[in-house]
Design a protein around this motif. Structure first.
Motif, short mmCIF file in Angstrom:
data_model
loop_
_atom_site.label_atom_id
_atom_site.label_comp_id
_atom_site.label_asym_id
_atom_site.label_seq_id
_atom_site.Cartn_x
_atom_site.Cartn_y
_atom_site.Cartn_z
N PRO A 1 1.00 -1.33 -0.03
CA PRO A 1 0.11 0.22 -0.04
C PRO A 1 0.94 1.42 -0.16
O PRO A 1 0.36 2.38 -0.42
N ILE A 2 2.05 1.10 0.62
CA ILE A 2 2.97 2.25 0.59
C ILE A 2 3.38 2.62 -0.85
O ILE A 2 3.08 4.13 -1.10
N LEU A 3 3.53 1.81 -1.68
CA LEU A 3 4.18 2.08 -3.09
C LEU A 3 2.85 2.65 -3.95
O LEU A 3 3.21 3.48 -4.67
N ILE A 4 1.66 2.13 -3.61
CA ILE A 4 0.70 2.70 -4.21
C ILE A 4 0.34 3.89 -3.81
O ILE A 4 0.04 5.10 -4.72
N LYS A 5 0.47 4.33 -2.77
CA LYS A 5 0.06 5.73 -2.20
C LYS A 5 1.04 6.70 -2.72
O LYS A 5 0.69 7.81 -2.98
N LEU A 6 2.56 6.34 -2.70
CA LEU A 6 3.37 7.19 -3.20
C LEU A 6 3.80 7.25 -4.62
O LEU A 6 3.97 8.34 -4.99
N ARG A 7 3.28 6.30 -5.39
CA ARG A 7 4.04 6.14 -6.88
C ARG A 7 2.51 6.34 -7.59
O ARG A 7 2.98 6.99 -8.86
N LEU A 8 1.48 5.94 -7.18
CA LEU A 8 0.38 6.00 -8.13
C LEU A 8 -0.76 7.09 -7.81
O LEU A 8 -1.27 7.10 -6.73
N THR A 9 -0.57 8.02 -8.72
CA THR A 9 -1.58 9.16 -8.45
C THR A 9 -2.62 9.40 -9.50
O THR A 9 -3.65 9.77 -9.23
N TYR A 10 -2.44 8.81 -10.60
CA TYR A 10 -3.44 8.78 -11.66
C TYR A 10 -4.06 7.42 -12.20
O TYR A 10 -3.37 6.66 -12.04
N PHE A 11 -5.64 7.46 -11.90
CA PHE A 11 -6.11 6.25 -12.23
C PHE A 11 -7.14 6.47 -13.23
O PHE A 11 -7.71 7.43 -13.39
N TYR A 12 -7.25 5.45 -14.25
CA TYR A 12 -8.16 5.58 -15.35
C TYR A 12 -9.49 5.18 -14.80
O TYR A 12 -10.57 5.58 -15.74
N SER A 13 -9.66 4.74 -13.81
CA SER A 13 -11.06 4.27 -13.16
C SER A 13 -11.08 4.29 -11.62
O SER A 13 -9.76 3.81 -11.27
N THR A 14 -12.07 4.40 -10.95
CA THR A 14 -11.99 4.07 -9.48
C THR A 14 -13.00 2.98 -9.17
O THR A 14 -13.29 2.71 -7.86
N ALA A 15 -13.31 2.22 -10.04
CA ALA A 15 -14.22 1.10 -9.88
C ALA A 15 -13.08 -0.29 -9.86
O ALA A 15 -12.60 -0.57 -10.84
N ILE A 16 -12.94 -0.61 -8.50
CA ILE A 16 -12.20 -1.86 -8.52
C ILE A 16 -13.25 -3.38 -8.83
O ILE A 16 -14.04 -3.27 -7.88
N ALA A 17 -12.73 -4.04 -9.84
CA ALA A 17 -13.40 -5.33 -10.09
C ALA A 17 -13.11 -6.18 -9.11
O ALA A 17 -12.49 -7.39 -9.72
N HIS A 18 -13.55 -6.23 -7.81
CA HIS A 18 -13.21 -7.30 -6.98
C HIS A 18 -14.33 -6.84 -5.71
O HIS A 18 -14.71 -5.95 -5.60
N SER A 19 -14.23 -7.80 -4.78
CA SER A 19 -15.03 -7.54 -3.66
C SER A 19 -14.23 -7.04 -2.46
O SER A 19 -14.89 -6.77 -1.45
N TYR A 20 -12.88 -6.91 -2.56
CA TYR A 20 -12.15 -6.28 -1.68
C TYR A 20 -11.00 -5.82 -2.10
O TYR A 20 -10.77 -5.87 -3.35
N CYS A 21 -10.19 -5.05 -1.29
CA CYS A 21 -9.01 -4.26 -2.00
C CYS A 21 -7.93 -5.15 -2.15
O CYS A 21 -6.83 -5.11 -1.16
N GLU A 22 -7.97 -6.03 -3.32
CA GLU A 22 -6.62 -6.88 -3.51
C GLU A 22 -5.61 -5.73 -4.26
O GLU A 22 -5.99 -4.99 -4.94
N HIS A 23 -4.36 -6.32 -3.81
CA HIS A 23 -3.35 -5.46 -4.45
C HIS A 23 -3.20 -5.37 -5.87
O HIS A 23 -3.39 -3.98 -6.41
N MET A 24 -3.36 -6.44 -6.59
CA MET A 24 -3.27 -6.44 -7.94
C MET A 24 -4.50 -5.65 -8.68
O MET A 24 -4.44 -4.75 -9.59
N ALA A 25 -5.46 -5.82 -8.09
CA ALA A 25 -6.96 -5.34 -8.78
C ALA A 25 -6.95 -3.69 -8.57
O ALA A 25 -7.28 -3.02 -9.61
N VAL A 26 -6.16 -3.22 -7.55
CA VAL A 26 -5.92 -1.62 -7.45
C VAL A 26 -4.81 -1.28 -8.49
O VAL A 26 -5.21 -0.21 -9.22
N VAL A 27 -3.61 -1.98 -8.45
CA VAL A 27 -2.53 -1.68 -9.46
C VAL A 27 -3.16 -1.39 -10.83
O VAL A 27 -2.56 -0.80 -11.53
N LYS A 28 -3.82 -2.25 -11.10
CA LYS A 28 -4.29 -2.58 -12.65
C LYS A 28 -5.18 -1.40 -12.92
O LYS A 28 -5.21 -0.87 -14.18
#
Length: 305
Positions: free
Chosen positions: A162-189
């Motif tokens: 989560p730290i690397l997501i918070k620090l490195r990933l600023t722009y997202f093409y969508s905020t809809a996570i295709a999952h039932s929980y916040c799985e790492h790769m589902a957010v990174v994608k």
């Protein structure tokens, strides 16, 4: 498909979609989830109660089993209230920092579990290969040290996801996570830009936790079975193997589910998305249900309580 014309900058909220493709039956899926949660809670609480009340069970094997039960109970408040809220009440929105917190605890608890299974393999090795020194080797201080190492290893490795997501990933093409929980790769994608560091680190964590632990467990059991084959008499060999059957069953179940989910997620590009998501939930939900049943049936001291 990614829309390059629309990006979300430092989004405050994400939306968990649940199980895309099965929206029409999600509310029914909550029923078996609840049944399994109930069975897991009853089973693990029963195991903990038996070990707590019976002082003869305050031995390394059962204390490690108590650690496994506590870890299995931890997954429910982290994961399933939100999952059931999605299934039954369509409450899909989750605050970004809460999402990262859930991600940390879900993956950290999985890391704790594999570490505890390694400790259990060490316990079986000492019990069978060094039986006369069992209590001298696995003292309460050693068990406490093992618990600290298991926790710190998972915390240190998982916290950077989560730290690397918070620090490195600023722009997202969508905020809809295709999952039932916040799985790492589902957010990174969902991120726009270079995500190679995040993906590489996530893969490195899986390899360091799972493959290293599998190697250690495999080595332990090779030494165990070598020692068992040297025991005089068939009855002694069968008795020694029986002390390992519960642990072996849990190892096969846990790692086969984890490996299947991992391979399907990363390489099963032609598999329907809902299959990935269901596998990810089964991987987290089934072991807490099955673990107390296996140990309750296979462990005479617990079965007789």
């Amino acid at each position: 498909m990614k829309d390059s014309n629309v990006t979300f900058v430092n989004p405050v909220y994400f939306t968990l979609l649940g199980v895309p493709g099965l929206e029409s039956v999600q509310h029914w899926m909550g029923i078996p989830f609840c049944i399994m949660i109930f069975l897991a809670l009853v089973g693990n609480c029963t195991i903990l109660s038996i070990i707590w009340r019976d002082s003869s069970l305050h031995q390394p094997m059962y204390l490690l089993l108590a650690m496994l039960a506590i870890n299995d109970l931890g997954i429910f408040p982290v994961l399933f209230p939100k999952t059931l809220a999605i299934f039954w009440f369509n409450f899909k929105e989750i605050e970004f920092n809460v999402c990262l917190t859930q991600m940390f605890f879900v993956h950290a608890l999985a890391g704790f579990e594999t570490g505890i299974l390694v400790a259990m393999a060490l316990d079986r090795y000492v019990a069978i290969c060094r039986p006369l020194r069992y209590t001298a080797i696995l003292t309460p201080q050693v068990l406490l040290g093992i618990a600290v190492v298991v926790v710190m290893r998972a915390v240190l490795l998982i916290s950077f996801c989560p730290i690397l997501i918070k620090l490195r990933l600023t722009y997202f093409y969508s905020t809809a996570i295709a999952h039932s929980y916040c799985e790492h790769m589902a957010v990174v994608k969902l991120a726009v830009g270079d995500t190679r560091v995040n993906k590489f680190y996530g893969l490195a964590v899986i390899l360091s936790l799972c493959w290293c632990d599998i190697s250690f467990i495999s080595t332990s059991y090779i030494l165990i079975f070598r020692a068992v084959l040297r025991l005089p008499g068939r009855e002694a060999r069968v008795k020694a193997v029986n002390t390992c059957t519960a642990h072996i069953t849990i190892i096969v179940l846990s790692y086969s589910l984890a490996l299947f989910s991992f391979l399907a997620h990363r390489y099963g590009h032609h598999v329907a998305p809902y299959v990935h998501i269901l596998l990810a939930n089964i991987y987290l939900l089934v072991p807490p249900v099955v673990n107390p049943i296996v140990y309750g049936v296979k462990t005479k001291e617990i079965a007789l309580e």
